[in-house]
Design an enzyme around this catalytic site. Structure first.
Site, short mmCIF file in Angstrom:
data_model
loop_
_atom_site.label_atom_id
_atom_site.label_comp_id
_atom_site.label_asym_id
_atom_site.label_seq_id
_atom_site.Cartn_x
_atom_site.Cartn_y
_atom_site.Cartn_z
N CYS A 196 0.80 -1.22 0.00
CA CYS A 196 0.00 0.00 0.00
C CYS A 196 0.83 1.27 0.00
O CYS A 196 0.28 2.36 -0.17
CB CYS A 196 -0.94 0.00 1.20
SG CYS A 196 -2.14 -1.36 1.19
N HIS A 275 12.33 1.57 5.31
CA HIS A 275 12.14 0.15 5.01
C HIS A 275 12.71 -0.67 6.16
O HIS A 275 13.90 -0.67 6.41
CB HIS A 275 12.84 -0.21 3.70
CG HIS A 275 12.33 -1.46 3.06
ND1 HIS A 275 12.10 -2.62 3.77
CD2 HIS A 275 11.99 -1.74 1.78
CE1 HIS A 275 11.64 -3.55 2.94
NE2 HIS A 275 11.56 -3.04 1.74
N HIS A 359 -2.73 19.83 6.49
CA HIS A 359 -3.61 18.75 6.08
C HIS A 359 -2.89 17.41 6.22
O HIS A 359 -1.71 17.29 5.88
CB HIS A 359 -4.08 18.94 4.64
CG HIS A 359 -4.65 20.31 4.37
ND1 HIS A 359 -5.85 20.73 4.89
CD2 HIS A 359 -4.15 21.36 3.66
CE1 HIS A 359 -6.08 21.98 4.49
NE2 HIS A 359 -5.07 22.37 3.76
N HIS A 363 -2.76 6.95 5.21
CA HIS A 363 -3.27 5.80 4.46
C HIS A 363 -4.46 5.16 5.17
O HIS A 363 -4.36 4.76 6.34
CB HIS A 363 -2.16 4.76 4.27
CG HIS A 363 -2.65 3.44 3.79
ND1 HIS A 363 -3.43 3.29 2.65
CD2 HIS A 363 -2.50 2.17 4.29
CE1 HIS A 363 -3.72 2.02 2.47
NE2 HIS A 363 -3.17 1.32 3.45
N HIS A 392 -14.57 5.16 4.72
CA HIS A 392 -16.01 4.93 4.73
C HIS A 392 -16.60 4.93 3.32
O HIS A 392 -17.41 4.06 2.98
CB HIS A 392 -16.70 6.01 5.58
CG HIS A 392 -18.18 5.84 5.71
ND1 HIS A 392 -19.08 6.37 4.79
CD2 HIS A 392 -18.94 5.19 6.64
CE1 HIS A 392 -20.31 6.06 5.15
NE2 HIS A 392 -20.26 5.36 6.26
N ASN A 396 -10.54 0.53 1.62
CA ASN A 396 -9.08 0.55 1.48
C ASN A 396 -8.75 0.35 0.01
O ASN A 396 -8.85 -0.76 -0.51
CB ASN A 396 -8.46 -0.55 2.34
CG ASN A 396 -6.93 -0.55 2.30
OD1 ASN A 396 -6.32 0.06 1.42
ND2 ASN A 396 -6.31 -1.23 3.24
#
Length: 466
Positions: A196, A275, A359, A363, A392, A396
């Site tokens: 993702c 990572h 802002h 994720h 919502h 995802n």
């Protein structure tokens, strides 16, 4: 390759100086200003400015972006999801009850989207249907992007596609080349297996490619394919993705052309990639594998939230010095002195990132992840609104969720010139990546909803998620 405007000006300056040298118009009567030292001095100054202009980092602009919105026929409510699960005749009653509990607590609404083949009874996933899903999402996002920017596909020099679990041959990037009949020298890249957080990785790759290719557009396509990713077994560790992941994708136009600054929405200021794959616990916390019956799925570890928190901590350690104001940096130094030097028991230092970001686009991986980030960083319900509402409304959507969240912020007309936006992505591996953008202009109301997936529903949000 075209010469950048700044480089052209420097070269023109050098040519003028050379012409003046030849005409001996730089002659002075004073010995100190004799022609030779003046010529040498001016030449050295010109060389210095030319070297500076060619080695300094060129700005990367986000011209615009677009998120795909599937048709209403692909909407999947909770009731439709359960009927699909029962109609598939693959899951036990205990499994269906488990998925029911997960979905009811997931934070997903009834207007998310599924591939068409998963809405039939029984579902009919196939390679043909998987390609069909990718074509709808990718071409839908790209067509909208090209329409919004007015840029023709053949003007783009770099295309990057990231899709973690679906890797057909020919690749998805080749599919784009074929569809839009791109030039033979177009540079294409296809990233897979990056999870993702792949959208942020694509931005980093595009940024580095733009450094080596002046006067160029780069397009990023971030998506995931649901058709062949649905787990068809009964291992609980592999069932959560079935409940959370939905169809979605985004296309992003980047540019290093100085003339695009005026019309671009944002300028890239920082990318920080982390990572943690050297740790076995981090590496295996989200892993595609076979269950005990040989059925392939993505297994999520119970330690996922802990792993994400540890990766976030490492990422923020690198990001903080780049973005935090001096006051926060001094507090951090004081914390280190107390905890490390004097060995005092002090509360963990949590920087106030609201001092440097207006802002937040976190994720939308799941409700538990968003709750953990909100608590860990001391953010407000308003700060997490774009992420929770995206979860919502769209579910995802993997690597593209960051762009649905930014689209929400724009649809609410909240972006003002000078605002800084923080996009924070998590992905298998385990990876945590941050992107920081600075708004170059205020996004007006008449522009904020053009080609925006929230155009028909933003007036309903925010909603209370139980």
């Amino acid at each position: 390759m075209f010469i950048a405007m700044a480089d052209f000006k420097i070269l023109l300056l050098i040519l003028i100086l050379i012409s003046l040298f030849e005409l001996d118009l730089l002659h002075f009567h004073h010995d100190f200003f004799s022609p030779f030292p003046v010529k040498i001095g001016l030449l050295l100054i010109s060389i210095f400015f030319y070297a500076y202009s060619t080695t300094r980092s060129k700005p990367v602009y986000l011209v615009d972006f677009s998120c795909h919105q599937p048709t209403d026929s692909c909407k999947i409510s909770s009731e439709t999801f359960f009927n699909m699960a029962k109609g598939a005749q693959l899951y036990t009653d205990e499994t269906i009850q488990f998925m029911t509990r997960i979905l009811n607590r997931s934070g997903l609404g009834d207007d998310t989207y599924s591939p068409r083949c998963m809405l039939t009874s029984p579902p009919t996933p196939s390679m043909y249907e998987a390609r069909h899903e990718s074509e709808l999402v990718i071409f839908g996002a790209l067509n909208s992007l090209f329409k919004k920017t007015g840029i023709e596909p053949r003007e783009v020099g770099i295309f990057i596609v990231n899709c973690s679990l679906f890797n057909p041959n020919p690749s998805l990037s080749s599919m784009i080349v074929n569809r839009y009949k791109l030039k033979t020298d177009v540079k294409t890249y296809n990233l897979s297996g990056m999870g993702c957080s792949a959208g942020a990785i694509s931005v980093d790759l595009a940024t580095n490619l733009l450094k080596a290719n002046p006067n160029t557009y780069a397009v990023i396509v971030s998506t995931e394919n649901m058709t062949l990713s649905m787990y068809r077994g009964n291992d609980r560790s592999m069932l959560v993705p079935n409940c959370l992941f939905r169809v979605g994708g985004a296309a992003v136009m980047l540019s290093n052309r100085s003339q695009d600054r005026v019309r671009s929405k944002y300028e890239l200021t920082h990318i920080v990639r982390t990572h943690k794959g050297s740790s076995d616990k981090h590496y295996t916390c989200a892993e595609q594998k076979e269950d005990s019956k040989g059925i392939v799925g993505v297994a999520l570890s119970k330690e996922l939230t802990v792993v994400a928190g540890d990766s976030l901590k490492t990422n923020l350690t690198a990001l903080g010095p780049l973005v935090l104001p001096l006051s926060e940096k001094l507090r951090f130094i004081l914390f280190l002195v107390k905890s490390k030097l004097f060995r005092l028991k002090v509360s963990p230092y949590v920087p106030d990132f609201k001092l440097c970001f207006k802002h937040f686009c976190i994720h939308a991986g799941g409700r538990a992840l968003l709750d953990a980030v909100e608590k860990g960083l001391g953010l407000s319900e308003f700060d997490l609104e774009p992420s929770r509402m995206t979860l919502h409304r769209f579910g995802n959507t993997s690597s593209s969720s960051l762009w649905y969240e930014l689209a929400y912020v724009e649809a609410k007309c909240r972006v003002k010139r000078g605002d800084r936006v923080w996009q924070l992505a998590f992905g298998s591996g385990f990876k945590c990546n941050s992107i920081v953008w600075r708004a170059l202009r205020t996004i007006p109301a008449n522009e904020s909803l053009v080609g925006n997936p929230w155009g028909d529903s933003v007036h309903k949000y925010p909603v209370h998620v139980t």
